[in-house]
Design a protein around this motif. Structure first.
Motif, PDB file in Angstrom:
ATOM      1  N   ALA A  95       0.800  -1.221  -0.046  1.00 56.92           N
ATOM      2  CA  ALA A  95       0.027  -0.058  -0.063  1.00 56.92           C
ATOM      3  C   ALA A  95       0.986   1.329   0.104  1.00 56.92           C
ATOM      4  CB  ALA A  95      -1.123  -0.089   1.254  1.00 56.92           C
ATOM      5  N   VAL A  96       0.484   2.249  -0.669  1.00 52.01           N
ATOM      6  CA  VAL A  96       1.233   3.581  -0.798  1.00 52.01           C
ATOM      7  C   VAL A  96       0.409   4.501  -0.006  1.00 52.01           C
ATOM      8  CG1 VAL A  96       2.028   5.383  -2.276  1.00 52.01           C
ATOM      9  CG2 VAL A  96       1.792   3.195  -3.109  1.00 52.01           C
ATOM     10  N   ASP A  97       1.195   5.148   1.217  1.00 54.67           N
ATOM     11  CA  ASP A  97       0.961   6.308   1.893  1.00 54.67           C
ATOM     12  C   ASP A  97       0.874   7.476   0.842  1.00 54.67           C
ATOM     13  OD1 ASP A  97       0.601   8.481   3.363  1.00 54.67           O
ATOM     14  OD2 ASP A  97       1.840   7.747   5.067  1.00 54.67           O
ATOM     15  N   GLU A  98      -0.281   7.931   0.517  1.00 55.71           N
ATOM     16  CA  GLU A  98      -0.468   8.967  -0.623  1.00 55.71           C
ATOM     17  C   GLU A  98       0.008  10.150   0.006  1.00 55.71           C
ATOM     18  OE1 GLU A  98      -3.309   7.661  -3.886  1.00 55.71           O
ATOM     19  OE2 GLU A  98      -4.548   8.204  -2.314  1.00 55.71           O
ATOM     20  N   GLN A  99       0.202  10.439   1.256  1.00 54.29           N
ATOM     21  CA  GLN A  99       0.647  11.764   1.659  1.00 54.29           C
ATOM     22  C   GLN A  99       2.331  11.819   1.472  1.00 54.29           C
ATOM     23  OE1 GLN A  99      -0.715  12.732   5.626  1.00 54.29           O
ATOM     24  NE2 GLN A  99       0.025  14.906   5.608  1.00 54.29           N
ATOM     25  N   THR A 100       2.923  10.617   1.877  1.00 50.89           N
ATOM     26  CA  THR A 100       4.372  10.495   1.879  1.00 50.89           C
ATOM     27  C   THR A 100       5.029  10.144   0.491  1.00 50.89           C
ATOM     28  OG1 THR A 100       4.635   8.586   2.840  1.00 50.89           O
ATOM     29  CG2 THR A 100       4.304  10.600   4.419  1.00 50.89           C
ATOM     30  N   GLY A 101       4.019   9.285  -0.132  1.00 56.09           N
ATOM     31  CA  GLY A 101       4.565   8.666  -1.353  1.00 56.09           C
ATOM     32  C   GLY A 101       5.523   7.135  -0.843  1.00 56.09           C
ATOM     33  N   ASP A 102       5.475   6.996   0.295  1.00 55.87           N
ATOM     34  CA  ASP A 102       5.989   5.565   0.838  1.00 55.87           C
ATOM     35  C   ASP A 102       5.167   4.530   0.602  1.00 55.87           C
ATOM     36  OD1 ASP A 102       8.223   7.465   1.686  1.00 55.87           O
ATOM     37  OD2 ASP A 102       7.596   7.148   3.927  1.00 55.87           O
ATOM     38  N   THR A 103       5.949   3.251   0.410  1.00 54.58           N
ATOM     39  CA  THR A 103       5.325   1.927   0.378  1.00 54.58           C
ATOM     40  C   THR A 103       5.283   1.352   1.176  1.00 54.58           C
ATOM     41  OG1 THR A 103       5.592   2.120  -2.227  1.00 54.58           O
ATOM     42  CG2 THR A 103       5.153  -0.032  -1.247  1.00 54.58           C
ATOM     43  N   GLU A 104       4.144   0.776   2.011  1.00 52.65           N
ATOM     44  CA  GLU A 104       4.072  -0.063   3.117  1.00 52.65           C
ATOM     45  C   GLU A 104       3.753  -1.461   2.853  1.00 52.65           C
ATOM     46  OE1 GLU A 104       2.625   3.548   5.995  1.00 52.65           O
ATOM     47  OE2 GLU A 104       1.186   2.003   5.303  1.00 52.65           O
ATOM     48  N   THR A 105       4.212  -2.535   3.562  1.00 56.36           N
ATOM     49  CA  THR A 105       3.929  -3.892   3.628  1.00 56.36           C
ATOM     50  C   THR A 105       3.295  -4.424   4.542  1.00 56.36           C
ATOM     51  OG1 THR A 105       5.905  -4.102   1.980  1.00 56.36           O
ATOM     52  CG2 THR A 105       4.951  -6.258   2.721  1.00 56.36           C
ATOM     53  N   TYR A 106       2.085  -5.060   4.383  1.00 56.52           N
ATOM     54  CA  TYR A 106       1.051  -5.873   5.290  1.00 56.52           C
ATOM     55  C   TYR A 106       1.163  -7.284   4.817  1.00 56.52           C
ATOM     56  CZ  TYR A 106      -0.161  -1.152   6.370  1.00 56.52           C
ATOM     57  OH  TYR A 106      -0.291   0.231   6.669  1.00 56.52           O
ATOM     58  N   THR A 107       1.345  -8.200   5.889  1.00 54.27           N
ATOM     59  CA  THR A 107       1.156  -9.598   5.666  1.00 54.27           C
ATOM     60  C   THR A 107      -0.184 -10.043   6.572  1.00 54.27           C
ATOM     61  OG1 THR A 107       2.765 -10.256   7.343  1.00 54.27           O
ATOM     62  CG2 THR A 107       3.657 -10.216   5.208  1.00 54.27           C
ATOM     63  N   SER A 108      -0.967 -10.840   6.086  1.00 54.78           N
ATOM     64  CA  SER A 108      -2.021 -11.348   6.686  1.00 54.78           C
ATOM     65  C   SER A 108      -2.397 -12.600   6.382  1.00 54.78           C
ATOM     66  CB  SER A 108      -3.400 -10.404   6.498  1.00 54.78           C
ATOM     67  OG  SER A 108      -3.472 -10.519   4.864  1.00 54.78           O
ATOM     68  N   ASN A 109      -3.234 -13.249   7.304  1.00 49.01           N
ATOM     69  CA  ASN A 109      -3.597 -14.809   6.974  1.00 49.01           C
ATOM     70  C   ASN A 109      -4.747 -14.913   6.170  1.00 49.01           C
ATOM     71  OD1 ASN A 109      -2.790 -14.645  10.157  1.00 49.01           O
ATOM     72  ND2 ASN A 109      -1.773 -16.357   9.044  1.00 49.01           N
ATOM     73  N   PHE A 110      -5.567 -13.745   5.891  1.00 46.97           N
ATOM     74  CA  PHE A 110      -6.870 -13.629   5.448  1.00 46.97           C
ATOM     75  C   PHE A 110      -6.899 -12.149   4.864  1.00 46.97           C
ATOM     76  CE2 PHE A 110      -7.454 -16.637   8.796  1.00 46.97           C
ATOM     77  CZ  PHE A 110      -7.727 -17.966   7.983  1.00 46.97           C
ATOM     78  N   LEU A 111      -7.404 -12.055   3.602  1.00 50.88           N
ATOM     79  CA  LEU A 111      -7.634 -10.634   2.757  1.00 50.88           C
ATOM     80  C   LEU A 111      -9.203 -10.737   2.504  1.00 50.88           C
ATOM     81  CD1 LEU A 111      -6.004  -8.191   1.540  1.00 50.88           C
ATOM     82  CD2 LEU A 111      -6.254  -9.817  -0.615  1.00 50.88           C
ATOM     83  N   VAL A 112      -9.701  -9.497   2.890  1.00 51.47           N
ATOM     84  CA  VAL A 112     -11.047  -9.107   2.611  1.00 51.47           C
ATOM     85  C   VAL A 112     -11.369  -8.064   1.832  1.00 51.47           C
ATOM     86  CG1 VAL A 112     -13.354  -8.909   3.483  1.00 51.47           C
ATOM     87  CG2 VAL A 112     -11.803 -10.265   4.832  1.00 51.47           C
ATOM     88  N   GLY A 113     -11.874  -7.866   0.595  1.00 49.21           N
ATOM     89  CA  GLY A 113     -11.863  -6.747  -0.269  1.00 49.21           C
ATOM     90  C   GLY A 113     -13.381  -6.061  -0.022  1.00 49.21           C
ATOM     91  N   CYS A 114     -13.152  -5.081   0.616  1.00 55.34           N
ATOM     92  CA  CYS A 114     -14.682  -4.161   0.835  1.00 55.34           C
ATOM     93  C   CYS A 114     -14.554  -2.947   0.165  1.00 55.34           C
ATOM     94  CB  CYS A 114     -14.625  -4.073   2.260  1.00 55.34           C
ATOM     95  SG  CYS A 114     -14.967  -5.428   3.416  1.00 55.34           S
ATOM     96  N   THR A 115     -14.286  -2.787  -1.027  1.00 60.10           N
ATOM     97  CA  THR A 115     -13.857  -1.770  -1.742  1.00 60.10           C
ATOM     98  C   THR A 115     -15.167  -1.195  -2.682  1.00 60.10           C
ATOM     99  OG1 THR A 115     -12.819  -2.935  -3.629  1.00 60.10           O
ATOM    100  CG2 THR A 115     -11.470  -2.062  -2.058  1.00 60.10           C
ATOM    101  N   GLY A 116     -15.979  -2.016  -2.632  1.00 61.55           N
ATOM    102  CA  GLY A 116     -17.274  -1.682  -3.511  1.00 61.55           C
ATOM    103  C   GLY A 116     -16.920  -2.178  -4.884  1.00 61.55           C
ATOM    104  N   TYR A 117     -17.658  -1.650  -5.801  1.00 61.81           N
ATOM    105  CA  TYR A 117     -17.192  -2.029  -7.248  1.00 61.81           C
ATOM    106  C   TYR A 117     -17.139  -1.016  -8.395  1.00 61.81           C
ATOM    107  CZ  TYR A 117     -22.287  -1.662  -7.733  1.00 61.81           C
ATOM    108  OH  TYR A 117     -23.569  -1.275  -7.556  1.00 61.81           O
TER     109      TYR A 117
END
Length: 499
Positions: free
Chosen positions: A120-142
């Motif tokens: 994910a990109v922090d749009e304020q700083t431009g830095d890229t962050e990394t997250y790991t997870s066992n599960f992923l849920v997309g709740c972005t609408g369509y």
């Protein structure tokens, strides 16, 4: 630094906040974080700021099943819905788990590690962050938050006034005393016309073809009655919600079993509401009811401004924009100082993020929906897509409950992964939304929307009662959904913590 949680939720709108609340309510014991691109909670209801914005579903079913919507209005305006979502997040301690201003660009599944890695990109700083997870849920609408559907109109460069898309409403737009043309016939146009008519010199709704409109009272008479009777809020909400779900379903079922009768009833209600001086051809679609989503007019606000003369409706096609307005194919000219292009949405899945499994890029169009919630071939992942023929939240709530059932079942059985795999015979050519409606945005979204199934749990039928049984009660281990355990080669999960 890589941050790890059990469940990573993408999006802090209605679905994402609901999912987080269910994780806590149903005692999953799983840590979670929410990545939200915007700077506030609300999703759609934080993005859209045009005059009069409101829900297009009744609030007793659009609100969460676990947290009553307090109020008697059939539809609610955008600011109140946004506040309701934010208040729900606060009540369940969700807000502190949200990282705002993060645009998710990629999610990758590793079978060897049994982990999702999300960038994910922090749009304020431009830095890229990394997250790991066992599960992923997309709740972005369509749909695409950056760009609404905006056709190029012939001659629009000649127009001397301002052209506005409702998805990006200018805060300083001054339409007082101005002549306004609203292009469109959907829920947005039908909301804008009465709202803008209060201050504009005149508002014209220009539609290429009519839409079915259902006039309803602004206040729910049953909700008002239960409030006067001083019934407990939870009981009143549960009762009203069950009634409205049944009415929604009955309306849709009638349109499918007897479209002629359904059409007759809808047009009769409009004829009474609009009065004798407005031509009914503007309200008589060429398609059957519920082939496209029904539009709701609370307290006849659209019809009132049409009867008053402050607004008018024109059914025609655009020949060209001119310096002072729009010339129609019929030869009529509509004068305008401001033109509102209420022409719809662009479909986009997962907020435009890329997704891959073990290094293989996945096209969302190639996925098949399982129980309308999981996607074939995506391990430990869910995409929440609400109903097209009822309130979005009804399906979002059921999907979240199902996901929590899965998590608790996996913990009890010692499972670490799940995946649904579709066979070729399970895949239908149309999208998971295309089987119900023929709306333009659904047709445009066919290139990215997951597929509809042909049989069993792969078939999306948009029926709350069927889904309630399927998602709440049906056996999780049905022979289609496969579960796995952590292999010796998989990376041990680090101590989970909220991001």
């Amino acid at each position: 630094m890589t941050r790890h949680v059990d469940v990573l939720i993408i999006g802090a709108g209605l679905s994402g906040i609901g999912m987080a609340c269910h994780l806590s309510r149903e005692n999953t014991g799983r840590s979670y974080a929410i990545l939200e691109r915007r700077s506030a909670i609300g999703g759609t209801w934080d993005l859209f700021r045009y005059p009069g914005i409101r829900s297009d579903s009744d609030m007793l079913t659009f609100g969460y099943g676990f947290r009553p919507w307090i109020g008697t209005k059939v539809l609610a305006d955008g600011p109140h819905i946004r506040q309701y979502i934010a208040d729900t997040a606060e009540e369940y301690g969700v807000t502190r788990h949200i990282r705002f201003g993060r645009k998710v660009v990629k999610s990758s599944w590793s079978s060897a590690e049994q982990l999702w890695t999300t960038e994910a990109v922090d749009e304020q700083t431009g830095d890229t962050e990394t997250y790991t997870s066992n599960f992923l849920v997309g709740c972005t609408g369509y749909y695409d938050y950056d760009k609404g559907f905006r056709p190029q109109f012939p001659g629009e460069q000649n127009f001397a006034g301002q052209i506005v898309h409702p998805q990006h409403w200018p805060e300083d737009l001054d339409y007082r005393g101005k002549r306004v043309v609203v292009i469109g016939s959907g829920a947005t146009a039908i909301t804008l016309v009465p709202a803008m008519s209060e201050d504009a010199a005149h508002v014209t709704m220009l539609q290429r073809s009519p839409t079915y409109i259902a006039p309803l009272p602004a206040e729910d008479p049953v909700a008002v009655g239960m409030k006067k009777a001083k019934l407990p809020a939870a009981l009143a909400y549960k009762t009203g919600r069950a009634r409205n779900i049944a009415l929604q379903r009955a309306s849709f079922a009638l349109s499918r079993s007897n479209p002629a009768l359904s059409r007759k009833l809808l047009l009769q209600a409009v004829r009474v509401a609009v009065g004798p001086d407005v031509d009914m051809r503007h309200f008589s679609p060429s398609y059957n009811p519920w082939d496209q989503r029904l539009c709701i007019v609370p307290n006849g606000d659209l019809f009132k401004v049409l009867r008053s003369g402050r607004a008018s409706i024109v059914t025609d096609r655009i020949a060209t924009f001119t310096e002072t307005g729009i010339r129609l194919e019929s030869g009529e000219e509509l004068p305008a100082d401001i033109i509102i292009s209420a022409t719809g949405l662009n479909i986009q899945m997962l907020g435009g993020a890329a997704i891959d499994v073990d290094g293989t890029s996945i096209a969302t169009r190639d996925l098949v929906a399982y129980k309308g919630a999981l996607m074939s071939g995506l391990p430990n992942a869910m995409m929440i897509i609400g109903y097209t023929n009822a309130s979005w939240t009804l399906k979002a709530d059921l999907a979240a409950e199902y996901f929590c059932r899965l998590l608790n079942h996996m913990k009890a059985k010692g499972y670490s992964t799940f995946v649904a795999e579709a066979e070729d015979a399970d895949r239908a050519p149309e999208s998971m939304m295309g089987g119900a409606l023929t709306s333009g945005y659904i047709a445009r979204g066919d290139a990215v929307m997951p597929r509809q199934g042909r049989r069993g749990p792969w078939k999306v039928i948009n029926n709350y009662y069927r889904d309630r049984a399927l998602l709440r009660k049906a056996d999780l281990e049905d022979g289609i959904l496969r579960f796995g355990t952590r292999s010796a080669a998989a990376r041990p999960v680090v101590e989970s913590r909220s991001a």
